[in-house]
Scaffold this motif. Structure first.
Motif, PDB file in Angstrom:
ATOM      1  N   SER A 127       2.230   4.890   2.990  1.00  0.00           N
ATOM      2  CA  SER A 127       3.372   4.591   1.906  1.00  0.00           C
ATOM      3  C   SER A 127       2.884   3.663   0.876  1.00  0.00           C
ATOM      4  N   TYR A 131       2.880   4.756  -3.092  1.00  0.00           N
ATOM      5  CA  TYR A 131       3.848   4.151  -4.005  1.00  0.00           C
ATOM      6  C   TYR A 131       2.699   3.190  -5.177  1.00  0.00           C
ATOM      7  N   ARG A 132       1.536   2.965  -4.635  1.00  0.00           N
ATOM      8  CA  ARG A 132       0.719   2.257  -5.598  1.00  0.00           C
ATOM      9  C   ARG A 132       0.165   3.277  -6.484  1.00  0.00           C
ATOM     10  N   MET A 134       1.682   5.872  -7.334  1.00  0.00           N
ATOM     11  CA  MET A 134       2.686   6.256  -8.288  1.00  0.00           C
ATOM     12  C   MET A 134       3.020   5.123  -9.324  1.00  0.00           C
ATOM     13  N   ILE A 136       4.843   2.452  -8.446  1.00  0.00           N
ATOM     14  CA  ILE A 136       5.968   1.633  -7.901  1.00  0.00           C
ATOM     15  C   ILE A 136       5.643   0.647  -7.006  1.00  0.00           C
ATOM     16  N   ASP A 137       6.351  -0.387  -6.650  1.00  0.00           N
ATOM     17  CA  ASP A 137       6.048  -1.363  -5.871  1.00  0.00           C
ATOM     18  C   ASP A 137       7.556  -1.517  -5.045  1.00  0.00           C
ATOM     19  N   PRO A 138       7.736  -0.574  -4.171  1.00  0.00           N
ATOM     20  CA  PRO A 138       9.259  -0.867  -3.837  1.00  0.00           C
ATOM     21  C   PRO A 138       9.137  -1.691  -2.153  1.00  0.00           C
ATOM     22  N   VAL A 140       9.346  -1.245   1.803  1.00  0.00           N
ATOM     23  CA  VAL A 140       9.377  -0.296   2.696  1.00  0.00           C
ATOM     24  C   VAL A 140       9.791  -0.920   3.810  1.00  0.00           C
ATOM     25  N   VAL A 188      12.582  10.077  -0.433  1.00  0.00           N
ATOM     26  CA  VAL A 188      11.499  10.197  -1.512  1.00  0.00           C
ATOM     27  C   VAL A 188      11.729  11.143  -2.712  1.00  0.00           C
TER      28      VAL A 188
END
Length: 190
Positions: A127, A131-132, A134, A136-138, A140, A188
């Motif tokens: 994950s 995300y890295r 992409m 994005i830093d969500p 999780v 996702v």
């Protein structure tokens, strides 16, 4: 001899003390209890709507904090769940209870704990890296990755085993796993 440690269980007639030994709690039950306790702590340490609770601030998987060396987040995130979506923890713990017990009997308690933990860490790494890449830093959280691994291991051993949804609808594990994957990755995709 009246000393308990010298007595053979084979000849135990129940007259000594009148009590049977209590079976130890299974590792699956311990994981579920731990997860529910962390969930309760998330709720109790809430900092208001739209903000991370104090527990979430310390345990949630976030790439920014992870890549700064807070590697415990690769495991701790799996014990937290979305407090705004009760179905998240209920489904994960229900599936873990249903499939984890049989899987732990296959593997053994200690090996099951290792399998579950390594699966959670692996899912967390995937994950974080996904995300890295992409950009994005969500945040999780959730045991879905580890539960999915348990589900997969169970399905590999018992693919045609039927599980009964709501006690009525019998579905083979392999098809239920496919549906669970679609359900689980839908956030996702959307």
């Amino acid at each position: 001899d009246s000393r308990e440690y010298l007595r053979s269980d084979e000849y135990d007639d129940g007259s000594y003390g009148g009590q049977k030994p209590v079976a130890p709690m299974s590792i699956v039950t311990k994981i579920i209890i731990g997860t529910v306790v962390v969930f309760a702590l998330q709720v109790l340490s809430s900092n208001g709507p739209g903000q991370l609770s104090t527990v979430e601030q310390w345990l949630i998987l976030n790439g920014h904090e992870l890549f700064r060396g807070q590697i415990w987040r690769l495991l701790s995130y799996a014990f937290m769940h979305d407090t705004g979506n009760l179905l998240h923890i209920v489904m994960n713990m229900y599936m873990l209870y249903m499939l984890g017990r049989a899987t732990a009997q296959l593997t053994g308690e200690r090996e099951f704990l290792w399998f579950y933990s390594v699966s959670a860490v692996f899912a967390g790494m995937c994950s974080a890296l996904f995300y890295r890449v992409m950009g994005i830093d969500p945040y999780v959280l959730g045991a879905s990755g580890a539960v999915m691994a348990v589900f997969t291991l169970f399905a590999m051993h018992y693919p045609k085993q039927k599980l009964y949804l709501f006690g009525v609808l019998g579905i083979e594990v392999r098809w239920l796993l496919a549906a669970y994957v679609v359900f689980d990755v839908s956030p996702v995709i959307s």
